[in-house]
Design a protein around this motif. Structure first.
Motif, PDB file in Angstrom:
ATOM      1  N   ILE A  49     -25.940  94.518   8.188  1.00 41.39           N
ATOM      2  CA  ILE A  49     -25.047  94.677   9.334  1.00 41.39           C
ATOM      3  C   ILE A  49     -23.803  93.872   9.012  1.00 41.39           C
ATOM      4  N   LEU A  50     -22.639  94.495   9.186  1.00 42.64           N
ATOM      5  CA  LEU A  50     -21.365  93.818   8.976  1.00 42.64           C
ATOM      6  C   LEU A  50     -20.667  93.637  10.317  1.00 42.64           C
ATOM      7  N   ILE A  51     -20.135  92.454  10.549  1.00 40.77           N
ATOM      8  CA  ILE A  51     -19.325  92.182  11.741  1.00 40.77           C
ATOM      9  C   ILE A  51     -18.028  91.515  11.297  1.00 40.77           C
ATOM     10  N   SER A  52     -17.048  91.516  12.206  1.00 37.05           N
ATOM     11  CA  SER A  52     -15.755  90.874  11.925  1.00 37.05           C
ATOM     12  C   SER A  52     -15.673  89.476  12.525  1.00 37.05           C
ATOM     13  N   GLY A  53     -16.658  89.118  13.353  1.00 37.96           N
ATOM     14  CA  GLY A  53     -16.670  87.791  13.950  1.00 37.96           C
ATOM     15  C   GLY A  53     -16.028  87.697  15.316  1.00 37.96           C
ATOM     16  N   ILE A  80     -17.342  89.540   7.835  1.00 42.65           N
ATOM     17  CA  ILE A  80     -16.149  89.785   7.028  1.00 42.65           C
ATOM     18  C   ILE A  80     -14.937  89.741   7.951  1.00 42.65           C
ATOM     19  N   PHE A  81     -14.218  88.638   7.855  1.00 42.10           N
ATOM     20  CA  PHE A  81     -13.058  88.410   8.713  1.00 42.10           C
ATOM     21  C   PHE A  81     -11.855  89.197   8.202  1.00 42.10           C
ATOM     22  N   PRO A  82     -10.920  89.542   9.098  1.00 47.27           N
ATOM     23  CA  PRO A  82      -9.709  90.220   8.645  1.00 47.27           C
ATOM     24  C   PRO A  82      -8.763  89.299   7.879  1.00 47.27           C
ATOM     25  N   PHE A  83      -8.770  88.001   8.214  1.00 48.67           N
ATOM     26  CA  PHE A  83      -7.872  87.041   7.555  1.00 48.67           C
ATOM     27  C   PHE A  83      -8.531  85.668   7.538  1.00 48.67           C
ATOM     28  N   TYR A 107     -23.763  86.512   4.168  1.00 50.38           N
ATOM     29  CA  TYR A 107     -22.522  86.672   3.410  1.00 50.38           C
ATOM     30  C   TYR A 107     -21.351  86.433   4.359  1.00 50.38           C
ATOM     31  N   VAL A 108     -20.374  85.644   3.926  1.00 49.56           N
ATOM     32  CA  VAL A 108     -19.182  85.378   4.741  1.00 49.56           C
ATOM     33  C   VAL A 108     -17.966  85.427   3.823  1.00 49.56           C
ATOM     34  N   ASP A 109     -16.962  86.206   4.221  1.00 46.87           N
ATOM     35  CA  ASP A 109     -15.721  86.279   3.452  1.00 46.87           C
ATOM     36  C   ASP A 109     -14.624  86.825   4.364  1.00 46.87           C
ATOM     37  N   ALA A 110     -13.432  86.933   3.836  1.00 47.03           N
ATOM     38  CA  ALA A 110     -12.308  87.533   4.564  1.00 47.03           C
ATOM     39  C   ALA A 110     -11.655  88.552   3.643  1.00 47.03           C
ATOM     40  N   VAL A 111     -11.166  89.639   4.218  1.00 47.56           N
ATOM     41  CA  VAL A 111     -10.487  90.654   3.419  1.00 47.56           C
ATOM     42  C   VAL A 111      -9.166  90.097   2.901  1.00 47.56           C
ATOM     43  N   SER A 112      -8.414  89.435   3.782  1.00 45.25           N
ATOM     44  CA  SER A 112      -7.188  88.765   3.363  1.00 45.25           C
ATOM     45  C   SER A 112      -7.473  87.269   3.307  1.00 45.25           C
ATOM     46  N   HIS A 113      -7.155  86.656   2.196  1.00 41.05           N
ATOM     47  CA  HIS A 113      -7.440  85.230   2.059  1.00 41.05           C
ATOM     48  C   HIS A 113      -6.264  84.371   2.496  1.00 41.05           C
ATOM     49  N   GLU A 114      -5.368  84.975   3.265  1.00 43.88           N
ATOM     50  CA  GLU A 114      -4.241  84.252   3.831  1.00 43.88           C
ATOM     51  C   GLU A 114      -4.400  84.192   5.342  1.00 43.88           C
ATOM     52  N   ALA A 115      -3.670  83.283   5.975  1.00 45.30           N
ATOM     53  CA  ALA A 115      -3.658  83.219   7.438  1.00 45.30           C
ATOM     54  C   ALA A 115      -3.054  84.515   7.974  1.00 45.30           C
ATOM     55  N   TYR A 116      -3.215  84.749   9.262  1.00 42.75           N
ATOM     56  CA  TYR A 116      -2.677  85.971   9.856  1.00 42.75           C
ATOM     57  C   TYR A 116      -1.162  86.041   9.678  1.00 42.75           C
ATOM     58  N   LEU A 122      -5.064  93.693   9.580  1.00 47.96           N
ATOM     59  CA  LEU A 122      -6.113  94.270  10.431  1.00 47.96           C
ATOM     60  C   LEU A 122      -6.446  95.687   9.971  1.00 47.96           C
ATOM     61  N   LYS A 123      -5.436  96.445   9.618  1.00 46.25           N
ATOM     62  CA  LYS A 123      -5.632  97.816   9.140  1.00 46.25           C
ATOM     63  C   LYS A 123      -6.400  97.806   7.809  1.00 46.25           C
ATOM     64  N   ASN A 124      -6.027  96.912   6.899  1.00 46.63           N
ATOM     65  CA  ASN A 124      -6.728  96.790   5.611  1.00 46.63           C
ATOM     66  C   ASN A 124      -8.183  96.386   5.827  1.00 46.63           C
ATOM     67  N   HIS A 125      -8.405  95.507   6.785  1.00 46.59           N
ATOM     68  CA  HIS A 125      -9.752  95.050   7.118  1.00 46.59           C
ATOM     69  C   HIS A 125     -10.610  96.216   7.597  1.00 46.59           C
ATOM     70  N   THR A 126     -10.070  97.012   8.524  1.00 45.98           N
ATOM     71  CA  THR A 126     -10.807  98.162   9.038  1.00 45.98           C
ATOM     72  C   THR A 126     -11.142  99.118   7.899  1.00 45.98           C
TER      73      THR A 126
END
Length: 180
Positions: A49-53, A80-83, A107-116, A122-126
């Motif tokens: 199961i994947l969530i964005s938090g 998996i966070f968006p940022f 598992y914990v990570d972010a799609v973008s490794h930069e701050a918002y 958000l679009k890349n994350h989706t």
């Protein structure tokens, strides 16, 4: 359809449901509905199961995943966070809740490794989530669109060119859980 190994779990934010207390009875109804839905998929081979938090359905869903892991040890949770600094602006209580979920996730990570920086993150994350899952379980009702209408639209567009399952838990489904 081949076995769904990975699904996204998403839905309303707590404030969209008028939930501001941990003891709100709506939470137990939502959790029970999520649990019933996930068990169906687990019995067909679901593994992740994947969530964005996000506060609300996603974090409650994470708690459901943790409780299901006792009976289904193969089930894993990915956050998996968006940022990178996702949730850092939340109040202390909510940050603690997110921190606890992160500490228990597989598992914990972010799609973008930069701050918002901008909405493209958000679009890349989706897009990332859609490309790395076979379907989504959403607590969502067409009559009460909320923030997740944007995710749903992306998932529907994606499903036009990919085999992708969209399973909605509606207000009627929640009512049925109450009536059980």
């Amino acid at each position: 359809m081949e076995t769904l190994k990975t699904m996204i779990l998403t839905g309303y934010r707590s404030y969209e449901l008028g939930v501001f207390q941990e003891k709100d009875p709506k939470i137990e109804i939502i959790k029970k509905s999520i649990k019933n839905t996930l068990i169906r998929y687990l019995e067909e081979g679901l593994e992740w199961i994947l969530i964005s938090g996000n506060l609300g359905v996603e974090l409650w869903g994470a708690e459901v995943v943790f409780s299901l892991q006792k009976e289904y040890p193969e089930l894993k949770l990915g956050v998996i966070f968006p940022f990178a600094d996702f949730g850092s602006q939340w109040n202390e209580k909510n940050q603690e809740k997110l921190s606890l979920i992160k500490s228990q996730a597989d598992y914990v990570d972010a799609v973008s490794h930069e701050a918002y920086k901008n909405p493209s993150q958000l679009k890349n994350h989706t897009r990332f989530l859609l490309e790395h899952s076979g379907g989504v379980v959403m607590v969502y009702d067409e009559e009460f669109p909320g923030k997740n209408q944007y995710f749903l639209k992306e998932a529907q567009d994606f499903s036009e060119t990919h085999e992708y399952l969209i399973d909605k838990i509606t207000m009627d489904d929640l009512q049925n859980v109450i009536n059980e």
